[in-house]
Enzyme design. Sequence first.
Site, PDB file in Angstrom:
ATOM      1  N   GLN A   1       0.842  -1.212   0.000  1.00  0.00           N
ATOM      2  CA  GLN A   1       0.000   0.000   0.000  1.00  0.00           C
ATOM      3  C   GLN A   1       0.875   1.260   0.000  1.00  0.00           C
ATOM      4  O   GLN A   1       0.521   2.283   0.595  1.00  0.00           O
ATOM      5  CB  GLN A   1      -0.944  -0.002   1.199  1.00  0.00           C
ATOM      6  CG  GLN A   1      -2.190  -0.849   0.995  1.00  0.00           C
ATOM      7  CD  GLN A   1      -3.045  -0.352  -0.182  1.00  0.00           C
ATOM      8  OE1 GLN A   1      -3.107   0.830  -0.484  1.00  0.00           O
ATOM      9  NE2 GLN A   1      -3.711  -1.282  -0.839  1.00  0.00           N
ATOM     10  N   SER A   2       2.013   1.195  -0.662  1.00  0.00           N
ATOM     11  CA  SER A   2       2.942   2.316  -0.658  1.00  0.00           C
ATOM     12  C   SER A   2       2.416   3.535  -1.415  1.00  0.00           C
ATOM     13  O   SER A   2       2.027   3.433  -2.583  1.00  0.00           O
ATOM     14  CB  SER A   2       4.259   1.863  -1.292  1.00  0.00           C
ATOM     15  OG  SER A   2       5.049   2.982  -1.646  1.00  0.00           O
ATOM     16  N   ASN A   3       2.462   4.670  -0.739  1.00  0.00           N
ATOM     17  CA  ASN A   3       2.136   5.938  -1.419  1.00  0.00           C
ATOM     18  C   ASN A   3       3.241   6.333  -2.386  1.00  0.00           C
ATOM     19  O   ASN A   3       2.982   6.958  -3.414  1.00  0.00           O
ATOM     20  CB  ASN A   3       1.980   7.054  -0.384  1.00  0.00           C
ATOM     21  CG  ASN A   3       0.881   6.768   0.603  1.00  0.00           C
ATOM     22  OD1 ASN A   3      -0.247   6.473   0.219  1.00  0.00           O
ATOM     23  ND2 ASN A   3       1.202   6.825   1.889  1.00  0.00           N
TER      24      ASN A   3
ATOM     25  N   CYS B   1       5.177   4.301  -4.157  1.00  0.00           N
ATOM     26  CA  CYS B   1       5.074   3.533  -5.406  1.00  0.00           C
ATOM     27  C   CYS B   1       3.922   4.044  -6.275  1.00  0.00           C
ATOM     28  O   CYS B   1       4.046   4.098  -7.501  1.00  0.00           O
ATOM     29  CB  CYS B   1       4.918   2.054  -5.097  1.00  0.00           C
ATOM     30  SG  CYS B   1       6.417   1.367  -4.341  1.00  0.00           S
TER      31      CYS B   1
END
Length: 341
Positions: free
Chosen positions: A85-87, A89
């Site tokens: 859930q990386s912002n 990426c």
Amino acid sequence: MAPYTSSELAARIKELPRFPLAHLPTPVEKLANLTRAVGGPQILVKRDDLTGLAFGGNKTRQLEFILGDALARGADVLIIGAGSQSNFCRQATAAACKAGLEIQLILQHGVKGPERQGNLLLDELMGADITIVNVDSMHELRPLFRERADQLRALGRRPYIIDPLVDSAALGSIGFVNGVLELKSQLDAARTDIDTIFVAAANMTQAGILVGVKALGLPWRVIGIAPILFAEDRSVDIARIASQTAAVLDLELTFEPWEVINDPHFVGPGYGLVDDAARHAFKLAAKTEGLFLDPVYTSKAMAGLLAWAKDGRLKKDERVLFWHTGGTPAIFSYSQELMGP
Ligand SMILES: *Cc1c(COP(=O)(O)O)cnc(C)c1O
């Protein structure tokens, strides 16, 4: 006297390759209702959740300089990784789309795994090449980035690794040196000032803010609230990145760990896990201001601000700017945690 003037600092930044991505300046707003509900300090917000690219966030400022470097080096494919859930990426994928580059994500399973929601859903919709692996830390991801880069080079491609914890850090931080220049000119135009910045940070964001503040000789306190518990003392790394950033800008400034306040007491049960304090902070901002924080970073930073206000580490009349670093798309993969038991 300040070490550097705003125009000197702006001129240094201007010399670096930059790929424009963000809608700047982001707004600064007074949060009068939240201030009243808390009973002081006076809280303002800088809306970096509104940087504009693919639902915004702090990484967009950082990526302008990272992409500038990647394009200057002739890269044709980006490699980046973090939690699923990386912002970072998500914003890197959007930046790659705009720059006409391919992007390959190598993601840690993390708390949310392959659930097609929030940031991961957006990554897929933007056409990122996604691999999810079962590793526990960035340190374990790093060799996988290198392996992938080697494979791509063997195919005649020109890969560029974005590694937020090492190589890309000083470049990314420059986005926030620029952010401090932007904030200072907004406050000057409004004939106002602040005393303290509160920000969810572990890395480039706080380093960049510290460089900007010191270069301009501003009397602002900078308080970072960590979203993740690191094995090592974070202030050592943030000071190191800040010194590197200053060097890239050819500024005669260095930073020591004692100058860095990065408070690790609001991580709760762990990175990406929501506790009562974060949930309370998230709902308080939503109910008083219609302002959405995110579950992983900014709700913990706001929980920190509320705790510091309560125990008197923030004074009633202190002017505190909460730098909203974004992350809001993750809300949609955290409905149960945010609603609470
Ligand atoms: C990545 C991120 C941060 C931390 O930024 P660093 O530059 O790694 O310190 C804070 N808030 C949000 C919403 C983020 O996505």
